[in-house]
Motif scaffolding. Structure first.
Motif, short mmCIF file in Angstrom:
data_model
loop_
_atom_site.label_atom_id
_atom_site.label_comp_id
_atom_site.label_asym_id
_atom_site.label_seq_id
_atom_site.Cartn_x
_atom_site.Cartn_y
_atom_site.Cartn_z
N THR A 298 0.84 -1.20 0.00
CA THR A 298 0.00 0.00 0.00
C THR A 298 0.87 1.25 0.00
OG1 THR A 298 -0.21 -0.21 2.41
CG2 THR A 298 -2.00 -1.10 1.05
N ASP A 299 1.56 1.49 1.10
CA ASP A 299 2.47 2.65 1.18
C ASP A 299 3.90 2.28 0.83
OD1 ASP A 299 0.37 4.28 2.02
OD2 ASP A 299 0.62 3.62 4.09
N GLY A 300 4.08 1.11 0.31
CA GLY A 300 5.41 0.61 -0.03
C GLY A 300 5.38 -0.90 -0.01
N SER A 303 3.67 -3.37 3.07
CA SER A 303 3.36 -2.33 4.04
C SER A 303 2.03 -2.54 4.75
CB SER A 303 3.34 -0.96 3.34
OG SER A 303 2.51 -1.00 2.19
N HIS A 304 1.30 -3.61 4.41
CA HIS A 304 0.02 -3.85 5.08
C HIS A 304 -0.24 -5.35 5.18
CE1 HIS A 304 -3.81 -2.57 6.70
NE2 HIS A 304 -4.45 -3.41 5.90
N ARG A 319 -5.81 2.17 8.83
CA ARG A 319 -4.95 3.36 8.80
C ARG A 319 -5.43 4.35 9.85
NH1 ARG A 319 -8.21 7.10 6.33
NH2 ARG A 319 -9.74 6.31 4.83
N ARG A 338 -2.95 -4.47 -5.25
CA ARG A 338 -1.84 -4.33 -4.30
C ARG A 338 -1.53 -5.64 -3.57
NH1 ARG A 338 -4.45 0.17 -5.19
NH2 ARG A 338 -3.35 2.18 -5.19
#
Length: 350
Positions: A298-300, A303-304, A319, A338
């Protein structure tokens, strides 16, 4: 802050009880008028987000009564501390009760202990006072359970212990072996028994299935809990690495908790999504089972992480600004774009 009154201390008639801290007597009351007092337990495991981090381990240790006094629990002691001092280790009442557990100077020496090994035993030292609190509660619960078994007391040991801490064991006996008809005492018992539930960690619903279903149940018990960056450990929500003071989970904190609880403490995952991806065994996208860990970029990269529920759903801590929730991911373009992979964590023994 509640404080011990001289009038009630005089009614008690037992010198050893005169200085008892009012807040040391919280419990969930079960009015069981039988001769089996050990069946009543006050609260349970500590809900981690309800107490200051510095006191959590001491409360847990002091409240684990086990075979010595099965009615004692960390949740009981936490509720007592909140009632007595609001977790203030420097508190002093109008009648001279001292510290986080509000011991009177005359009572403290009986139960004093240097719990943290710093060379002194002080009611103003939280570790010492909380440990002494547990010892005192254990002794009083044993007294009330014994009185019920002998027929000299009537009721359940936890409620009677509450009353005895407030007005003295002699006061309870003088009332015919039950809770005395003293307004402050009855109000005290009522108020603190109601508070214990707030400090008790939720119990996941019973699960007849296997390990994966237990992972799911453990996570679902915390639905609607706030997302907190760095929040969550094997025992429940924590305040994490932020400065808001709110307790909750981040994505990997929730999975860490659920797997630890489902495995009975046998598996403690690292609190980092990338490291969790190295655990267990890889699972093909068409073979995802409830309890499997699903990973996303997600953010890299990595990341999740979320927990599979089956039927294309997952539960996760998404989040900041959101809470632990269940969503459908397998048909959602955002998540499918993702998706990185799935891991199955399994205990070494069934």
């Amino acid at each position: 802050m509640p404080g011990r009154t001289l009038a009630l201390a005089a009614v008690g008639g037992a010198a050893v009880l005169l200085g008892l801290p009012l807040a040391l007597l919280l419990a969930v009351t079960v009015l069981d008028h039988t001769d089996t007092p050990a069946a009543t337990t006050a609260g349970g495991r500590l809900r981690a987000d309800t107490v200051p981090d510095a006191y959590r381990d001491w409360i847990t240790a002091a409240g684990t009564g086990s075979d010595r006094c099965p009615q004692l629990s960390p949740a009981l002691l936490a509720a007592q501390l909140a009632q007595e001092s609001g977790f203030n280790p420097r508190a002093v009442s109008a009648v001279g009760a001292q510290g986080i557990a509000q011991f009177m100077p005359g009572t403290w020496p009986t139960w004093a202990v240097d719990a943290d090994g710093n060379g002194t035993a002080s009611p103003f030292d939280p570790a010492d006072a909380i440990t002494a609190q547990g010892r005192f509660m254990c002794a009083l619960l044993a007294d009330t359970a014994g009185g019920i078994a002998a027929g000299s007391l009537t009721g359940d040991p936890v409620s009677l212990a509450l009353a005895a801490y407030n007005c003295g064991l002699g006061c309870v006996r003088a009332a015919g072996g039950g809770i005395p008809a003293i307004g402050e005492t009855r109000d005290y018992v009522t108020r603190i028994t109601a508070a214990v539930a707030d400090y008790t960690a939720p119990t996941p619903p019973p699960v007849d299935g296997g390990f994966g279903e237990r992972v799911v149940a453990a996570a679902q018990a915390w639905t609607d809990t706030p997302y907190v960056w760095g929040g969550g450990n094997e025992f429940g929500p924590t305040t994490g690495t932020g400065t808001t003071g709110t307790a909750g989970f981040d994505c990997s904190g929730l999975t860490l908790y659920a797997v630890y609880q489902a495995s009975g403490g046998a598996i403690r995952l690292p609190h980092y999504t990338g490291d969790q991806y190295q655990q267990g065994v890889p699972v093909a996208a068409g073979d995802i089972h409830p309890g499997d860990l699903i990973f996303f970029d997600t953010d890299g990269p990595l990341s999740h992480v979320a927990i599979a529920l089956g039927t294309g759903q997952m539960i996760h801590a998404p989040r900041t600004g959101k809470t632990v929730e269940t969503v459908t991911w397998a048909t959602d373009p955002y998540w499918t774009a993702r998706y990185t992979g799935t891991r199955r964590i399994t205990p070494s023994e069934p």
